[in-house]
Design a protein around this motif. Structure first.
Motif, PDB file in Angstrom:
ATOM      1  N   GLY A   1      -1.560 -16.986   4.094  1.00  0.00           N
ATOM      2  CA  GLY A   1      -1.964 -15.674   3.647  1.00  0.00           C
ATOM      3  C   GLY A   1      -1.547 -15.382   2.264  1.00  0.00           C
ATOM      4  N   LYS A   2      -0.904 -15.956   1.833  1.00  0.00           N
ATOM      5  CA  LYS A   2      -0.642 -15.500   0.338  1.00  0.00           C
ATOM      6  C   LYS A   2      -1.799 -15.141  -0.390  1.00  0.00           C
ATOM      7  CE  LYS A   2       1.567 -17.161  -4.031  1.00  0.00           C
ATOM      8  NZ  LYS A   2       1.508 -18.429  -4.555  1.00  0.00           N
ATOM      9  N   ASP A   3      -2.956 -15.679  -0.278  1.00  0.00           N
ATOM     10  CA  ASP A   3      -4.084 -15.158  -1.114  1.00  0.00           C
ATOM     11  C   ASP A   3      -4.979 -14.218  -0.545  1.00  0.00           C
ATOM     12  OD1 ASP A   3      -3.418 -16.992  -3.201  1.00  0.00           O
ATOM     13  OD2 ASP A   3      -4.521 -18.745  -2.008  1.00  0.00           O
ATOM     14  N   ALA A   4      -4.528 -13.840   0.649  1.00  0.00           N
ATOM     15  CA  ALA A   4      -5.102 -12.486   1.212  1.00  0.00           C
ATOM     16  C   ALA A   4      -5.248 -11.308   0.499  1.00  0.00           C
ATOM     17  CB  ALA A   4      -4.747 -12.604   2.675  1.00  0.00           C
ATOM     18  N   PRO A   5      -6.169 -10.376   0.489  1.00  0.00           N
ATOM     19  CA  PRO A   5      -6.091  -9.381  -0.063  1.00  0.00           C
ATOM     20  C   PRO A   5      -5.292  -8.395   0.489  1.00  0.00           C
ATOM     21  CG  PRO A   5      -8.050  -9.436   1.457  1.00  0.00           C
ATOM     22  CD  PRO A   5      -7.567 -10.746   1.368  1.00  0.00           C
ATOM     23  N   ALA A   6      -4.869  -7.411  -0.405  1.00  0.00           N
ATOM     24  CA  ALA A   6      -3.835  -6.343   0.110  1.00  0.00           C
ATOM     25  C   ALA A   6      -4.520  -5.416   1.095  1.00  0.00           C
ATOM     26  CB  ALA A   6      -3.652  -5.550  -1.098  1.00  0.00           C
ATOM     27  N   PRO A   7      -3.633  -5.070   2.169  1.00  0.00           N
ATOM     28  CA  PRO A   7      -4.227  -4.382   3.407  1.00  0.00           C
ATOM     29  C   PRO A   7      -4.781  -2.945   2.667  1.00  0.00           C
ATOM     30  CG  PRO A   7      -1.873  -4.881   3.675  1.00  0.00           C
ATOM     31  CD  PRO A   7      -2.041  -5.508   2.413  1.00  0.00           C
ATOM     32  N   LEU A   8      -5.691  -2.374   3.399  1.00  0.00           N
ATOM     33  CA  LEU A   8      -6.268  -1.199   3.212  1.00  0.00           C
ATOM     34  C   LEU A   8      -5.188  -0.092   3.083  1.00  0.00           C
ATOM     35  CD1 LEU A   8      -9.492  -0.758   2.492  1.00  0.00           C
ATOM     36  CD2 LEU A   8      -9.505   0.394   4.672  1.00  0.00           C
ATOM     37  N   GLY A   9      -5.040   0.702   2.252  1.00  0.00           N
ATOM     38  CA  GLY A   9      -4.201   1.647   2.225  1.00  0.00           C
ATOM     39  C   GLY A   9      -2.742   1.270   1.627  1.00  0.00           C
ATOM     40  N   SER A  10      -2.695   0.061   1.086  1.00  0.00           N
ATOM     41  CA  SER A  10      -1.498  -0.476   0.647  1.00  0.00           C
ATOM     42  C   SER A  10      -1.185  -0.019  -0.484  1.00  0.00           C
ATOM     43  CB  SER A  10      -1.322  -2.171   0.816  1.00  0.00           C
ATOM     44  OG  SER A  10      -2.221  -2.284  -0.327  1.00  0.00           O
ATOM     45  N   GLU A  11      -0.030  -0.541  -1.348  1.00  0.00           N
ATOM     46  CA  GLU A  11       0.361   0.135  -2.637  1.00  0.00           C
ATOM     47  C   GLU A  11      -0.956   0.167  -3.698  1.00  0.00           C
ATOM     48  OE1 GLU A  11       4.101  -0.928  -4.115  1.00  0.00           O
ATOM     49  OE2 GLU A  11       5.035  -0.338  -2.183  1.00  0.00           O
ATOM     50  N   GLN A  12      -1.810  -1.071  -3.430  1.00  0.00           N
ATOM     51  CA  GLN A  12      -2.837  -1.161  -4.386  1.00  0.00           C
ATOM     52  C   GLN A  12      -4.095  -0.273  -3.827  1.00  0.00           C
ATOM     53  OE1 GLN A  12      -1.851  -4.415  -3.380  1.00  0.00           O
ATOM     54  NE2 GLN A  12      -0.467  -4.770  -4.766  1.00  0.00           N
ATOM     55  N   GLY A  13      -3.943   0.464  -2.948  1.00  0.00           N
ATOM     56  CA  GLY A  13      -4.775   1.273  -2.534  1.00  0.00           C
ATOM     57  C   GLY A  13      -4.490   2.926  -2.375  1.00  0.00           C
ATOM     58  N   GLY A  14      -4.642   3.437  -1.251  1.00  0.00           N
ATOM     59  CA  GLY A  14      -4.708   4.856  -1.090  1.00  0.00           C
ATOM     60  C   GLY A  14      -3.024   5.246  -1.041  1.00  0.00           C
ATOM     61  N   ARG A  15      -2.232   4.720  -0.924  1.00  0.00           N
ATOM     62  CA  ARG A  15      -1.028   5.264  -0.715  1.00  0.00           C
ATOM     63  C   ARG A  15       0.230   4.315  -0.870  1.00  0.00           C
ATOM     64  NH1 ARG A  15      -1.610   4.391   5.971  1.00  0.00           N
ATOM     65  NH2 ARG A  15      -1.306   2.126   5.941  1.00  0.00           N
TER      66      ARG A  15
END
Length: 135
Positions: free
Chosen positions: A15-29
């Protein structure tokens, strides 16, 4: 438990290369820690998904969980602060006028820049330098 040679290596994992979860620190919160000034009857916990509002009434975040701090004796909540369209957090540590609405009550909230105690359970000195907000 971990050999010194491996302590600072980033090892492969599923899972290391998986995208960040929606809404995570790279997203909206952004993950956040809140100090909630509850009354004694609610000091042990406030509900998850309780909105955090700024002084204008705008929802700037929400809680996910909370508990009374064994060392601090204060109600500490974990949750998130939303990001605005520019990507900047809608609230920062030190912003005044934040409130939490839960169980028919409205309580003052302080967004903390760091955990209220040091690792090992020692209370954090009041004069500690705040961590600069990243955005």
């Amino acid at each position: 438990f971990i050999p010194d040679a491996r302590k600072h290596k980033v090892l492969p994992f599923l899972g290391k290369d998986a995208p960040a979860p929606l809404g995570s620190e790279q997203g909206g919160r952004l993950a956040a820690i809140f100090d909630v000034a509850t009354d004694e009857a609610h000091a042990w916990s406030v509900l998850g998904d309780s909105p955090i509002r700024d002084a204008t009434g705008r929802v700037v975040g929400f809680t996910t969980t909370s508990a009374r701090g064994a060392i601090t004796g204060r109600t500490i909540a974990l949750g998130y602060v939303k990001r605005g369209e520019s990507g900047a957090p809608l609230a920062l540590a030190g912003d005044g006028g934040l409130t939490l609405e839960s169980l028919g009550q409205i309580w003052p909230v302080e967004l903390l820049s760091r955990p209220p105690v040091e690792v090992g359970g020692k209370p954090r000195p009041a004069e500690a330098e705040p961590i600069a907000a990243s955005g």
